[in-house]
Design an enzyme around this catalytic site. Structure first.
Site, PDB file in Angstrom:
ATOM      1  N   TYR A  12       0.821  -1.356  -0.056  1.00 23.23           N
ATOM      2  CA  TYR A  12       0.150   0.189  -0.117  1.00 23.23           C
ATOM      3  C   TYR A  12       0.875   1.209   0.057  1.00 23.23           C
ATOM      4  O   TYR A  12       1.909   1.294   0.888  1.00 23.23           O
ATOM      5  CB  TYR A  12      -0.951  -0.040   1.213  1.00 23.23           C
ATOM      6  CG  TYR A  12      -1.936   1.148   1.249  1.00 23.23           C
ATOM      7  CD1 TYR A  12      -3.099   1.280   0.473  1.00 23.23           C
ATOM      8  CD2 TYR A  12      -1.487   2.271   2.392  1.00 23.23           C
ATOM      9  CE1 TYR A  12      -3.759   2.604   0.565  1.00 23.23           C
ATOM     10  CE2 TYR A  12      -2.400   3.602   2.429  1.00 23.23           C
ATOM     11  CZ  TYR A  12      -3.305   3.551   1.380  1.00 23.23           C
ATOM     12  OH  TYR A  12      -4.188   4.696   1.394  1.00 23.23           O
ATOM     13  N   GLY A  35      -7.003   4.478  -0.614  1.00 21.78           N
ATOM     14  CA  GLY A  35      -8.330   4.447   0.009  1.00 21.78           C
ATOM     15  C   GLY A  35      -8.998   3.342  -0.453  1.00 21.78           C
ATOM     16  O   GLY A  35      -8.888   2.260  -0.469  1.00 21.78           O
ATOM     17  N   HIS A  51      -6.002  15.391  -3.740  1.00 27.32           N
ATOM     18  CA  HIS A  51      -6.205  15.583  -2.235  1.00 27.32           C
ATOM     19  C   HIS A  51      -6.282  17.183  -1.689  1.00 27.32           C
ATOM     20  O   HIS A  51      -6.669  17.592  -0.710  1.00 27.32           O
ATOM     21  CB  HIS A  51      -5.280  15.060  -1.257  1.00 27.32           C
ATOM     22  CG  HIS A  51      -5.597  13.581  -1.329  1.00 27.32           C
ATOM     23  ND1 HIS A  51      -5.720  12.682  -2.444  1.00 27.32           N
ATOM     24  CD2 HIS A  51      -5.958  12.431  -0.285  1.00 27.32           C
ATOM     25  CE1 HIS A  51      -5.980  11.357  -2.217  1.00 27.32           C
ATOM     26  NE2 HIS A  51      -6.034  11.434  -1.019  1.00 27.32           N
ATOM     27  N   ASN A  54      -0.417  12.104   4.908  1.00 27.09           N
ATOM     28  CA  ASN A  54      -0.950  11.144   5.965  1.00 27.09           C
ATOM     29  C   ASN A  54      -0.403  11.280   7.405  1.00 27.09           C
ATOM     30  O   ASN A  54       0.345  10.487   7.779  1.00 27.09           O
ATOM     31  CB  ASN A  54      -0.757   9.906   5.312  1.00 27.09           C
ATOM     32  CG  ASN A  54      -1.611   8.537   5.621  1.00 27.09           C
ATOM     33  OD1 ASN A  54      -1.337   7.632   5.624  1.00 27.09           O
ATOM     34  ND2 ASN A  54      -3.071   9.094   6.036  1.00 27.09           N
ATOM     35  N   ARG A  96     -14.380  32.965  45.408  1.00 22.32           N
ATOM     36  CA  ARG A  96     -13.847  31.921  46.651  1.00 22.32           C
ATOM     37  C   ARG A  96     -13.548  30.669  45.865  1.00 22.32           C
ATOM     38  O   ARG A  96     -12.626  30.003  46.371  1.00 22.32           O
ATOM     39  CB  ARG A  96     -15.335  31.713  47.488  1.00 22.32           C
ATOM     40  CG  ARG A  96     -15.112  30.839  48.441  1.00 22.32           C
ATOM     41  CD  ARG A  96     -16.116  30.762  49.534  1.00 22.32           C
ATOM     42  NE  ARG A  96     -17.218  31.136  49.252  1.00 22.32           N
ATOM     43  CZ  ARG A  96     -18.449  30.243  49.483  1.00 22.32           C
ATOM     44  NH1 ARG A  96     -18.162  29.101  50.100  1.00 22.32           N
ATOM     45  NH2 ARG A  96     -19.519  30.731  49.504  1.00 22.32           N
TER      46      ARG A  96
END
Length: 567
Positions: free
Chosen positions: A54, A61, A84, A214, A301
């Protein structure tokens, strides 16, 4: 000038801020260069083979099953960046771009991504030479990392896209942008921007495009700045709260260490110590120590408990950011073969890099059968998923909203004629009735708190993408943008409290000295903004005091007056 050395192991939020905002120089450690070269050698060996791996010789994808021939692999990486780069919206500011580039370079320097040294060197040179890619704000889902923003930034590396050179833009104010030398930033196409920095466009090799985009570096870059800003903002809120405590004749007893010791939350104790340091030497506090008032309102307080909880939220994010800055967050990752082993069910797990096969055998496991070669193992996983950051970023958004909320409530105690002390005039104007004083400043604080409350919870959303292959995403970038906006809004609320606290001090007996730290805070405000004697527009004054917080001026003045630094 500070030198930030990238080694993939030691980058801090302060380093990110120094490079993003302060112009610190950046270098790459020799050990990191060795790791980068070794990882690249492993990728080259894998790429020479025929096994489907890959990101090296496959599509991405949903297209992961598509095999890519050797002649098309450079085009694959180039097309990945182009396809992208699909973001939209306003442009990210300069400091966010620099934080993102720095974080990405450090992740690549860790030595598990498989890029060439020249890729990391280009990123570092862009930082050094002020080449800032133009990146639209919207498009990241925080899984698979911050794809669209990183793609827009990475296009410049291959001579495409657009970049501002030697520019220094402000958030949403491009017309006010100036370079460090006072000149307006110049915008160039990617190739021309690289030429200005003395660089040639890169021809990406196997896996390099994927390694560039990535990861979670937009998210963690913004997160690192939010950690630095959030910690400073809590200290500023401690100073504002201490000043309000004094001028409202409230008690510092709730900050007594005995109270904190029996409920030892770290943040609570730190804020309590800060209040006591800030009010040390206060004649105002001493003047009413034995008064008839039994207890103060919660907004003074319970300051240690509320501010302290915000401190703890910032610390929670810091832990995640420090880990993420020094993590390999792309996919797949490339390991030495001996660094992985089979897990007994056919899968793979990380093992010691020394390749302890005897230990593996004792667990009934065998050497790993990951993708790759005898020397290189390529593992697919999900380190790009931004969930570890997204949840904590949303948490900090909620926490800073509470910081703004308690500050706004103290503003009301200062202004409200139904609750303020007798020595304070309505809305802190010397001419009530004809003048409204700081009345509408409290409206603005309330509006800012409302905007804070309307932000957040991005991490609980999910929209599956990429043909349902990426069926759960983190929305970490949206969470990061949300916390960035909330820091600004909360800072403006605290600025309003400081303005009102300084104005209230004008009505305290002149013979009573404030605390050393709270008095320094008052003086810092007064050097920038005069007392309000008659109505005038307050917008610029709120912005001025907010800038004193943002650039550290107020904290520096306070620190100079204290024997011990604020925490």
């Amino acid at each position: 000038m500070t030198d930030v050395v990238l080694d993939g192991e030691s980058l801090t939020p302060e380093d990110v801020a120094a490079v993003a905002r302060g112009g610190a120089t950046v270098t790459v450690a020799d050990e990191a260069r060795e790791a980068i070269r070794a990882a690249r050698d492993r990728v080259e060996e894998v790429a020479a083979g025929d096994e489907a791996v890959y990101g090296v010789n496959t599509g991405f994808g949903e297209l992961v099953d598509e095999r890519i021939g050797r002649d098309d692999r450079e085009a694959l990486q180039r097309n990945l960046l182009r396809s992208h780069a699909a973001g939209t919206g306003s442009e990210l500011p300069r400091e966010v771009i620099r934080a993102m580039l720095l974080a990405r370079a450090n992740a690549l320097a860790k030595g598990y991504s498989g890029v060439r040294e020249v890729v990391v060197d280009h990123l570092v040179t862009m930082l050094e030479q002020g080449v800032h890619p133009v990146v639209p704000r919207t498009g990241s889902l925080g899984a698979s990392g911050d794809l669209a923003p990183l793609a827009h930034a990475s296009l410049v590396l291959i001579g495409e896209g657009v970049a501002d050179v030697n520019g220094a833009e402000t958030d949403g104010a491009a017309d006010a942008a100036t370079a460090d030398d006072g000149a307006a930033p110049e915008r160039f196409d990617g190739a021309a921007a690289l030429e200005r920095a003395g660089l040639e466009p890169l021809s990406l090799r196997a896996k390099e495009g994927l390694a560039l985009i990535n990861g979670t570096q937009l998210t963690v870059g913004i997160g690192a700045l939010a950690v630095v800003d959030g910690e400073a903002l809590v200290r500023a809120a401690d100073a504002a709260g201490a000043l309000t405590t004094e001028v409202t004749m409230s008690s510092t007893v709730p900050s007594h260490p005995a109270i904190q010791d029996v409920r030892p939350h770290a943040g609570q104790a730190a804020s309590a110590r800060n209040v006591r340091r800030l009010t040390a030497g206060s004649e105002i506090v001493e003047s009413h120590r034995n008064c008839d008032r039994v207890q103060d309102a919660y907004s003074t307080r319970c300051l240690p408990q509320i501010h302290g909880a915000v401190r703890d939220a910032v610390a929670h994010l810091r832990a995640a950011v420090e880990t993420e800055l020094n993590s390999a967050t792309d996919n797949p990752l490339v390991f030495p073969r001996e660094a992985v082993e089979r897990d007994g069910e056919g899968g793979t797990t990380a093992a010691s890099v020394d390749g302890d096969t005897d230990a593996a055998a004792a667990r009934g496991t065998d050497p790993a059968a990951a993708s790759g070669t005898d020397a290189a193992a390529v593992l697919s996983g999900g380190n790009f998923h931004g969930e570890p950051l997204a949840l904590r970023l949303d948490y900090l958004t909620s926490a800073l909203t509470e910081l703004a909320a308690i500050s706004e409530r103290r503003v009301d105690r200062l202004l409200n004629p139904n609750t303020q002390e007798d020595h304070l005039p309505p809305f802190l104007t010397p001419d009530p009735g004809r003048s409204s004083g700081y009345m509408i400043a409290q409206y603005t604080a309330a509006a800012l708190v409302n905007e804070c409350r309307a932000t957040g919870r991005a991490a609980t959303d999910n929209t599956p993408v990429s043909g349902n292959q990426e069926d759960h995403v983190s929305m970490s970038a949206t969470a990061a943008h949300g916390v960035r906006k909330t820091v600004r809004r909360a800072r403006e609320v605290v600025a309003i409290e400081l303005l009102c606290g300084a104005q209230a001090a004008e009505f305290v007996d002149d013979d009573l000295a404030p605390g050393h730290g709270s008095g320094a805070a008052y003086e810092a405000v007064r050097e920038a903004v005069p007392p309000l004697e008659r109505d005038r527009p307050l917008r610029g004054e709120i912005a001025t005091v907010a800038d004193l917080l943002a650039d550290g001026t107020l904290e520096e003045r306070v620190e100079d007056a204290l024997d011990e630094s604020l925490e």
